[in-house]
Design an enzyme around this catalytic site. Structure first.
Site, short mmCIF file in Angstrom:
data_model
loop_
_atom_site.label_atom_id
_atom_site.label_comp_id
_atom_site.label_asym_id
_atom_site.label_seq_id
_atom_site.Cartn_x
_atom_site.Cartn_y
_atom_site.Cartn_z
N SER A 40 -3.22 3.91 4.30
CA SER A 40 -2.79 3.84 2.84
C SER A 40 -3.85 4.49 2.10
CB SER A 40 -2.49 2.45 2.43
OG SER A 40 -2.53 2.26 0.93
N HIS B 139 0.80 6.66 3.94
CA HIS B 139 1.46 5.59 3.27
C HIS B 139 0.73 5.53 1.78
CE1 HIS B 139 3.25 1.67 2.80
NE2 HIS B 139 2.20 1.17 2.15
N ASP C 107 1.13 4.08 -2.08
CA ASP C 107 1.63 2.84 -2.83
C ASP C 107 1.75 3.05 -4.24
OD1 ASP C 107 1.50 0.65 -0.65
OD2 ASP C 107 -0.61 1.34 -0.51
N MET D 171 2.88 1.56 -7.66
CA MET D 171 2.80 0.22 -8.29
C MET D 171 3.01 0.30 -9.93
SD MET D 171 -0.24 -2.00 -6.32
CE MET D 171 -0.70 -1.54 -4.85
N HIS E 257 5.97 3.75 -0.65
CA HIS E 257 6.09 2.12 -0.71
C HIS E 257 6.19 2.03 -2.38
CE1 HIS E 257 4.20 -2.16 -0.17
NE2 HIS E 257 5.66 -1.92 -0.61
N MET F 189 6.54 -0.31 -5.26
CA MET F 189 6.39 -1.79 -5.65
C MET F 189 6.64 -1.66 -7.24
SD MET F 189 2.90 -2.49 -3.43
CE MET F 189 2.55 -0.67 -3.13
N MET G 175 5.64 -7.42 4.31
CA MET G 175 4.37 -7.49 3.85
C MET G 175 3.47 -8.47 4.65
SD MET G 175 3.95 -4.99 1.60
CE MET G 175 2.23 -5.64 1.11
N ASP H 274 2.11 -4.37 6.45
CA ASP H 274 1.27 -3.73 5.45
C ASP H 274 0.56 -4.91 4.76
OD1 ASP H 274 0.22 -2.32 3.64
OD2 ASP H 274 2.03 -1.89 2.24
C1 DX5 Z 1 -0.89 -3.60 -0.85
C2 DX5 Z 1 -0.36 -2.24 -0.51
C3 DX5 Z 1 -1.14 -1.85 0.85
C4 DX5 Z 1 -2.58 -1.82 0.74
C5 DX5 Z 1 -3.14 -2.34 2.11
O1 DX5 Z 1 0.12 -3.84 -1.85
O2 DX5 Z 1 0.96 -2.30 -0.40
O3 DX5 Z 1 -0.58 -0.60 1.46
O4 DX5 Z 1 -3.05 -0.45 0.59
O5 DX5 Z 1 -4.45 -2.37 2.27
P1 DX5 Z 1 -5.28 -2.91 3.22
O6 DX5 Z 1 -4.91 -2.19 4.59
O7 DX5 Z 1 -6.83 -2.78 2.89
O8 DX5 Z 1 -5.08 -4.54 3.19
ZN ZN Z 2 2.00 -0.54 0.72
#
Ligand code: DX5
Ligand code: ZN
Length: 216
Positions: A7, A30, A32, A34, A63, A65, A136, A174
């Protein structure tokens, strides 16, 4: 085959290209996204995904969010995502179905994501058309949180639904994935492992990816 998806949330955003090249031995990248609304954090938008697409040929596992993700499917598909995952909690079921339909029209792979509060059975209305389910294992929003053991049951239940209705569908986890938790999620049925801090906090990034593979 177990796949590793680093990620970039834990990467250095001022050196993103360098940090993407550093994980080139992984299977997926990956990303993210947000919005500060669905989750209390703001990260990157489609223009960054477009720039990432220009600097790597890796499979981009994006991903989302974000609230009401149907509004942005086409934009992220055009930016170069290989797969988009939308959270089942982010809109009404009819609009989630619509988001998946637009993904199909845009030629990107389709996934739905579940917050820890959501039961595995919530994937049932969509399972036959999905390429991936994302469970998750932390509350979405931030990297570096502790793995929630209570999600192992949800992973097992999701794997059972996938086995029954769509065996080709991948099961991604994740949050809090490390060499310690990776064997647990794989045993429960996951086959794609996202890892942010476990990869990027290491001095030896390709070694950290290999350590995840060797832990299983
Ligand atoms: C959190 C993200 C993850 C995050 C995971 O909301 O969706 O993808 O980067 O990070 P680690 O592996 O550090 O828990
Ligand atoms: Zn993620």
């Amino acid at each position: 085959m177990i796949k590793i998806a680093p990620s970039i949330l834990s990467a250095d955003f001022a050196n993103l290209e360098r940090d993407i090249q550093r994980v080139s031995s992984a299977d997926y990248l990956h990303v993210d996204v947000m919005d500060g609304c669905f989750v209390p954090n703001i990260t990157i938008g489609a223009s960054v995904v477009q720039s990432i697409r220009r600097c790597t040929g890796m499979f981009l596992d994006v991903h989302l969010m974000i609230d009401k993700p149907v509004r942005y499917i086409e934009t992220f598909a055009k930016a170069g995502a290989s797969l988009l995952s939308v959270h089942l909690e982010a809109d009404h079921p009819t609009r989630i179905a619509e988001a998946l339909k637009v993904m199909g029209q845009c030629g990107v792979k389709k996934a739905v994501a579940l917050r820890p509060i959501t039961a595995a059975s919530a994937i049932l209305p969509y399972i036959e058309e999905l390429d991936m389910v994302l469970v998750m294992t932390v509350e979405p929003g931030f990297g570096g949180q502790s793995f929630m053991d209570s999600q192992l049951d949800t992973i097992r239940q999701a794997r059972e639904i996938i086995r029954k209705y769509n065996p080709a569908c991948e099961l991604e986890v994740d949050g809090g994935i490390s060499p310690k938790t990776a064997p647990l999620v794989v045993e429960a049925g996951a086959n794609v492992l996202v890892a942010g801090s476990a990869v990027y906090s290491s001095e030896d990034i390709s070694g950290a990816i290999q350590a995840l593979r060797d832990s299983m």
